[in-house]
Scaffold this motif. Structure first.
Motif, PDB file in Angstrom:
ATOM      1  N   THR A   3       6.126 -50.227 -32.188  1.00 63.12           N
ATOM      2  CA  THR A   3       7.086 -51.295 -31.896  1.00 63.12           C
ATOM      3  C   THR A   3       6.676 -52.000 -30.610  1.00 63.12           C
ATOM      4  OG1 THR A   3       8.773 -49.921 -32.865  1.00 63.12           O
ATOM      5  CG2 THR A   3       9.543 -51.771 -31.554  1.00 63.12           C
ATOM      6  N   LYS A   6       3.740 -54.189 -31.085  1.00 58.30           N
ATOM      7  CA  LYS A   6       4.124 -55.397 -31.823  1.00 58.30           C
ATOM      8  C   LYS A   6       4.856 -56.374 -30.911  1.00 58.30           C
ATOM      9  CE  LYS A   6       4.200 -53.431 -36.397  1.00 58.30           C
ATOM     10  NZ  LYS A   6       4.996 -52.888 -37.468  1.00 58.30           N
ATOM     11  N   ILE A  10       3.786 -60.097 -29.963  1.00 56.13           N
ATOM     12  CA  ILE A  10       4.656 -61.276 -30.116  1.00 56.13           C
ATOM     13  C   ILE A  10       4.711 -62.048 -28.793  1.00 56.13           C
ATOM     14  CG2 ILE A  10       7.067 -62.002 -30.441  1.00 56.13           C
ATOM     15  CD1 ILE A  10       7.259 -59.676 -32.509  1.00 56.13           C
TER      16      ILE A  10
ATOM     17  N   PRO B 175      10.683 -52.971 -38.205  1.00 55.79           N
ATOM     18  CA  PRO B 175       9.234 -53.249 -38.113  1.00 55.79           C
ATOM     19  C   PRO B 175       8.796 -54.404 -39.012  1.00 55.79           C
ATOM     20  CG  PRO B 175       9.633 -50.911 -38.350  1.00 55.79           C
ATOM     21  CD  PRO B 175      10.951 -51.563 -38.472  1.00 55.79           C
ATOM     22  N   LEU B 178       9.564 -57.548 -37.282  1.00 55.66           N
ATOM     23  CA  LEU B 178       8.584 -57.797 -36.210  1.00 55.66           C
ATOM     24  C   LEU B 178       7.291 -58.343 -36.803  1.00 55.66           C
ATOM     25  CD1 LEU B 178       8.975 -54.715 -33.850  1.00 55.66           C
ATOM     26  CD2 LEU B 178       9.601 -57.051 -33.369  1.00 55.66           C
ATOM     27  N   ASN B 179       6.893 -57.754 -37.939  1.00 61.83           N
ATOM     28  CA  ASN B 179       5.680 -58.245 -38.618  1.00 61.83           C
ATOM     29  C   ASN B 179       5.831 -59.706 -38.995  1.00 61.83           C
ATOM     30  OD1 ASN B 179       4.487 -55.806 -38.425  1.00 61.83           O
ATOM     31  ND2 ASN B 179       4.911 -55.172 -40.526  1.00 61.83           N
ATOM     32  N   ILE B 181       7.787 -61.924 -37.565  1.00 59.93           N
ATOM     33  CA  ILE B 181       7.728 -62.766 -36.351  1.00 59.93           C
ATOM     34  C   ILE B 181       6.280 -62.967 -35.927  1.00 59.93           C
ATOM     35  CG2 ILE B 181       8.413 -62.923 -33.914  1.00 59.93           C
ATOM     36  CD1 ILE B 181      10.944 -61.298 -34.681  1.00 59.93           C
TER      37      ILE B 181
END
Lengths: 130, 304
Positions: A3, A6, A10, B175, B178-179, B181
């Motif tokens: 997380t 990620k 982002i 998750p 998030l992927n 985004i």
């Protein structure tokens, strides 16, 4: 951890996107300015191009001078630097009018005109820039 | 440590026997009871290559669960791999009565004492020590040192290799979201890059057009030179146009049978002529005619 990676990804992508947006905005602004400058440049240069075509394009002038020389046979024709000197003696009034019209209606850069009438004899001395 | 308050966040070493209540925000260091550690010698240069092989290295060892791996380089070609299931660890800590909202980050003992040779006691029965590069939790009888881990942790500066962060767990995004985004931002970046490329192309094209225009019309490169050339040619244009207009104008004056121009001369921007007229009246007429002539840059001198 995944997380976290990620979220960092982002954030990095978002920062890159922001940087690209700023670059695009400033670039677009600059580009518009460049277009405006280009238009001003073309406009101001067009006047110069027009004048150059009229007074600096010597190919047409040379053709005209050739025509005058072949038609009216000057008594002397001398080239001094960028000057073409023509002398006509014993010109008839008609020929004088024709030469005059050809010269004055052309875009030749006339440096000297010397027209004399003595005892009904007309002589013309012309210097044009070529 | 809070930068402004100067207060250092507490670091607590956690074993499965830990039963204290957390009263303030703190970082946890887990004992090896919570995760699996393996030391491997592999002929690879980078830890990410080891990470790819981690699941196969632990095959048959780990129980069922969703395991993540961390790889630390001990020496060249020597790596320590940690396998952990963060959800299981969290459940275990909660079952021990731990308030997870008070936990900021969770570390492993291995990551914090990776290259240190330690031998420290934890309580009256157990301690931690480095055995062949691996930090293990073992009975005190195997230890020689009387140093306490708790004392060391008071001043210990923790690494960035945590396995859990409260900050990131707070973000309640799945998750897959998030992927999504990430993909959206990737797409936006691609579009933005394409736009930047297009913009640069347009700018180059404009520059090329300007160069082509200059070349095609044999223009000077700078606007200063253009202005100066234009000024010169405007002067030529004016003097040549005025010369023609002046000659045509004086020629338009109707002469009598015995009247004529004796001489016309143009030189150095000045036009002079000699005219023969019949009488004073005609001379006055000619003077009046000349006064009506539009202004011009040509100087006219006349002899009557």
């Amino acid at each position: 951890m995944r997380t976290q990676i990620k979220i960092y990804t982002i954030l990095a992508l978002f920062s890159i996107f922001l940087a690209l947006l700023v670059y695009m905005y400033s670039g677009e602004k600059q580009y518009k300015g460049e277009i405006k400058n280009y238009e001003i440049f073309v406009k101001s240069s067009s006047k110069l191009v027009q004048l150059q075509h009229k007074w600096s394009d010597k190919s047409e002038d040379k053709k005209l001078l050739k025509k005058i020389k072949s038609r009216f046979k000057p008594s002397s024709s001398v080239q001094k630097g960028n000057l073409q000197i023509l002398d006509f003696n014993n010109l008839t009034k008609n020929n004088l009018n024709r030469i005059g019209k050809m010269l004055l209606n052309s875009d030749l850069t006339i440096k000297v005109i010397d027209l004399k009438k003595q005892n009904d004899k007309i002589s013309l001395h012309v210097e044009v820039q070529i | 440590m809070s930068f402004f308050s100067g207060h250092k966040k507490q670091t607590i070493f956690i074993t499965k026997d830990f039963h204290k209540k957390l009263t303030e925000k703190c970082d946890l260091i887990l004992s090896p009871e919570f995760y699996w550690t393996r030391k491997v010698s592999l002929n690879v240069n980078f830890s990410y290559e080891v990470k790819k092989m981690a699941s196969s290295i632990f095959e048959g060892i780990l129980p069922a669960g969703s395991f993540e791996y961390k790889v630390f380089t001990l020496f060249k070609n020597e790596y320590i791999i940690i396998a952990y299931d963060i959800q299981k660890i969290k459940l275990e800590l909660e079952s021990m009565g731990m308030d997870m909202s008070k936990v900021d980050k969770i570390y492993t003992l291995q990551s914090e004492f990776l290259k240190d040779e330690i031998s420290l006691h934890v309580n009256e029965k157990f301690g931690v020590a480095t055995v062949d590069g691996v930090v293990v939790y073992l009975p005190l009888k195997f230890l020689e040192s009387s140093n306490s881990l708790e004392n060391i942790l008071e001043d210990k500066r923790l690494s960035s290799s945590y396995i859990y962060s409260y900050q990131f767990q707070k973000i309640s995004v799945k998750p897959t979201e998030l992927n999504l985004i990430i993909w959206i931002f990737l797409l936006l970046n691609v579009v933005a890059v394409l736009n930047v490329v297009k913009l640069e192309k347009n700018r180059n094209f404009l520059e090329e057009q300007k160069i082509a225009f200059i070349k095609e019309n044999s223009l000077p490169a700078t606007s200063f030179q253009i202005k100066s050339m234009q000024g010169e040619l405007l002067e030529v244009n004016k003097s040549q146009t005025d010369l023609r207009e002046s000659i045509f104008y004086i020629y338009k004056f109707k002469l009598g049978k015995r009247e004529s121009f004796k001489m016309i001369k143009f030189e150095k921007n000045a036009l002079s002529y000699t005219i023969k007229l019949d009488n004073k009246l005609r001379e006055n007429e000619f003077k009046k005619y000349l006064l009506k002539k539009p202004t011009s840059s040509i100087n006219i001198e006349r002899k009557l």
